[in-house]
Design a protein around this motif. Structure first.
Motif, PDB file in Angstrom:
ATOM      1  N   UNK A   1       0.811  -1.218   0.000  1.00 27.79           N
ATOM      2  CA  UNK A   1       0.000   0.000   0.000  1.00 27.79           C
ATOM      3  C   UNK A   1       0.847   1.271   0.000  1.00 27.79           C
TER       4      UNK A   1
ATOM      5  N   UNK B   1       2.399   2.516   2.595  1.00 27.94           N
ATOM      6  CA  UNK B   1       2.480   3.178   3.896  1.00 27.94           C
ATOM      7  C   UNK B   1       3.866   3.003   4.506  1.00 27.94           C
TER       8      UNK B   1
ATOM      9  N   UNK C   1      11.766  11.489  -3.174  1.00 27.32           N
ATOM     10  CA  UNK C   1      12.090  10.411  -2.240  1.00 27.32           C
ATOM     11  C   UNK C   1      13.494  10.586  -1.673  1.00 27.32           C
TER      12      UNK C   1
ATOM     13  N   UNK D   1      13.345  13.412   0.994  1.00 29.89           N
ATOM     14  CA  UNK D   1      12.717  12.968   2.244  1.00 29.89           C
ATOM     15  C   UNK D   1      13.496  11.847   2.926  1.00 29.89           C
TER      16      UNK D   1
ATOM     17  N   UNK E   1      14.108   8.867   1.979  1.00 34.30           N
ATOM     18  CA  UNK E   1      13.643   7.489   1.791  1.00 34.30           C
ATOM     19  C   UNK E   1      14.643   6.728   0.930  1.00 34.30           C
TER      20      UNK E   1
ATOM     21  N   UNK F   1       5.542  15.171   4.499  1.00 35.18           N
ATOM     22  CA  UNK F   1       5.612  14.531   3.177  1.00 35.18           C
ATOM     23  C   UNK F   1       4.282  13.890   2.838  1.00 35.18           C
TER      24      UNK F   1
ATOM     25  N   UNK G   1       3.258  11.409   0.027  1.00 41.79           N
ATOM     26  CA  UNK G   1       3.776  10.633  -1.099  1.00 41.79           C
ATOM     27  C   UNK G   1       2.744  10.511  -2.227  1.00 41.79           C
TER      28      UNK G   1
ATOM     29  N   UNK H   1      -0.571   7.063   0.503  1.00 49.59           N
ATOM     30  CA  UNK H   1      -0.799   5.828   1.263  1.00 49.59           C
ATOM     31  C   UNK H   1      -1.260   6.127   2.684  1.00 49.59           C
ATOM     32  N   UNK H   2      -2.305   5.430   3.133  1.00 49.71           N
ATOM     33  CA  UNK H   2      -2.833   5.632   4.490  1.00 49.71           C
ATOM     34  C   UNK H   2      -3.204   4.278   5.080  1.00 49.71           C
TER      35      UNK H   2
END
Lengths: 245, 308
Positions: free
Chosen positions: A84, A86, B46, B49, B51, B79, B81, B85-86
């Motif tokens: 997903x 996350x 990315x 941040x 990542x 951020x 993205x 996404x949650x």
């Protein structure tokens, strides 16, 4: 430490919100009860048919049941978050990869702890029916907690390897089969050094020695080193994204 | 908090997703990051941040390097993205509490921050719903709320308005503009009106390199270069009109459009519109239409990102 607990609490609340925890706890307790009281012949001697107050079947069944339940519990931990996206969001928060892995591991271990707590009534009723070696029982619980944590670490590692939960579940089951049964079988069919090695690698060897009431640092080191190896591998898998090629 | 990107490079195997990218963003500035899909926008974000690690180069955020001070940088960045996404199984308010706690918001302030975010992002009615039950627009607001929960100095938004309806787009843009006046914002998109509406400065990248840079007005000016008008002239013979227009000194080129009008391109940095009007008066023709043709960012975008 704060971040680890925050992550662990979120995971735990997800477990409880989504019924996963209740299904696993319920299933685990029901099956453990079944094997302890009624069908213990498979894992030792059950209470009803042998007419003996023995909690040995519980420890025999729990070590196998935990393996399946934990595989189901841990499969989503990284696979789903990778899928997903996350996980990306989580890793851009001010936490290290280690804290994320430890948080998820801690969530699993606490759920296992709760499951084991819920199984205590079995022990109390058996103890009420007849004499039980209390020291051995507590050692057995320590053994189950160690074995459960080991499964959780294996499950977390498998979950980080894929973004598909089913694949993660099956991987965990396969690794579990190897550690639970294949190594014992191999040690039975080989001799000399190889037999000793396979015997050492088998989870059951160490678990049964703890469950007998002998807490040896050798066994504890065995479990802790598998846990350490799996969690370290998970962190390595996570940091793959940072490899500059 | 200023951001300096220096020679940032990211290789995936032999392919360079981002290639020696350098640019600065100042406090209070909203930078629009434009480019076709796969240009390297998301990869760049990315890396900023923390990542992804860059293959080469560095980014400094408020004086800290993404190579060394990742935890410090992450603290000051909010951020959102791509694809937002949650955790769909969490309630909005629980999710904001989690985001705040993990961003290191103090316990004593967390409650107030959550209330503030719910107010700013218009989530009051939805705060107890599970995120999975929300529409895309509300999810996007939750995404913004989690990015803003710790009042970050730097805001990085990867396509913040994708999938929203026109009303929601306007709302989110207003929100970003409002927030952006005191913070450093980088916003990526491939919707061109969006950058015109929200951004102070634009960077267009293609194949990991900057191909155009400037304010929206500057870029538009650069694109237009020469003045173009669509003109309709009646009561004159078409060939003669065409001939005389072509002879005007300020006109560079005349083209006949399919609908009978003329498309007239002026000489570089000159206007031909007054001459065209006079020509019509002299010859007794009637000028029924004269439309200046505006070149917009879309032309700039197409010019700099389409190869050959």
């Amino acid at each position: 430490m704060g971040s680890i607990i925050t992550i662990a609490r979120r995971e735990l609340s997800t477990f409880y919100d989504s019924m996963i925890a209740y299904m696993l706890l319920g299933g685990f307790l029901a099956l453990c009860g079944f094997f302890t009281w009624l069908y213990g012949g498979f894992f030792g001697r059950d209470v009803f048919f042998s007419g003996q107050a023995s909690i040995a079947p519980f420890f025999g069944a729990a070590v196998v049941l935990l393996w399946i339940f934990i595989a189901a519990l841990s499969m989503k931990l990284f696979a789903e978050e990778t899928k997903t996206g996350t996980l990306e969001l989580l890793l851009t928060k001010p936490v290290t990869d280690w804290q994320v892995v430890m948080g998820k591991f801690l969530a699993c271990v606490s759920l296992i702890f709760v499951a084991l707590l819920c199984s205590l009534p079995y022990y109390f009723t058996v103890a009420w029916l007849g004499p039980v070696d209390h020291g051995a029982v507590w050692c057995g619980y320590l053994g189950l907690l160690l074995v459960g944590s080991t499964y959780a670490a294996i499950g977390i590692m498998c979950s980080s390897l894929t973004d598909n939960q089913i694949v993660a579940f099956l991987l965990t089951i396969i690794v579990g089969i190897i550690f639970l049964f294949i190594f014992s079988l191999l040690s039975a069919y080989t001799s000399g050094m190889a037999a000793k090695l396979f015997d050492y690698l088998s989870i059951l060897t160490h678990y049964s020695s703890i469950a007998r009431g002998v807490v040896d640092s050798k066994d504890i080191i065995y479990f802790l080193s598998i846990i350490g190896f799996c969690l370290m591998s998970t962190v390595t898998v996570l940091s793959r994204r940072k490899i500059a090629d | 908090m200023d951001i300096q990107v220096q020679n940032l490079t990211k290789k995936y195997g032999r392919q360079k997703a981002v290639d020696q990218l350098s640019f600065d963003v100042r406090t209070g500035e909203i930078l629009g990051f434009l480019g076709p899909n796969g240009a390297g926008k998301t990869t760049t974000m990315k890396m900023i941040t923390c990542f992804l690690a860059p293959s080469d180069g560095d980014v400094s955020v408020g004086g800290f390097s993404i190579l060394k001070d990742q935890q410090k940088i992450k603290r000051s960045i909010g951020y959102l993205p791509e694809h937002n996404p949650l955790y769909l199984d969490m309630a909005v308010i629980d999710y904001l509490r989690f985001s705040g706690a993990i961003q290191g918001v103090k316990k004593s302030q967390l409650g107030d921050r959550i209330k503030e975010m719910i107010r700013v992002c218009g989530l009051n009615k939805e705060k107890h719903k599970k995120i999975g039950e929300l529409s895309k627009g509300f999810r996007q607001r939750v995404g913004l709320a989690q990015a803003l929960i710790h009042d970050p100095e730097v805001l990085i938004l990867d396509e913040p308005t994708t999938g929203l309806d026109p009303n929601q787009i306007v709302e989110i843009r207003e929100l970003i503009k409002h927030i952006g006046s005191q913070k450093t914002v980088i916003l990526s998109t491939h919707i061109l009106p969006e950058v015109e509406a929200t951004c102070d400065r634009i960077i267009i990248i293609n194949n990991g390199k900057i191909v155009a840079e400037g304010t929206p007005e500057n870029l538009r000016k650069e694109a237009s270069g020469t003045e173009i008008s669509h003109v309709r002239i009646e009561d004159g013979e078409r060939d003669a009109v065409f001939q005389r227009l072509q002879e005007l000194e300020t006109v560079a080129m005349v083209d006949l459009l399919p609908n009978g009008a003329f498309s007239i391109e002026s000489q570089l940095e000159q206007t031909s519109r007054r001459d065209i009007f006079r020509l019509c008066v002299e010859n007794g023709w009637v000028l029924t239409e004269m439309t200046p043709v505006e070149r917009d960012l879309e032309d700039v975008f197409r010019n700099v990102t389409i190869e050959n």
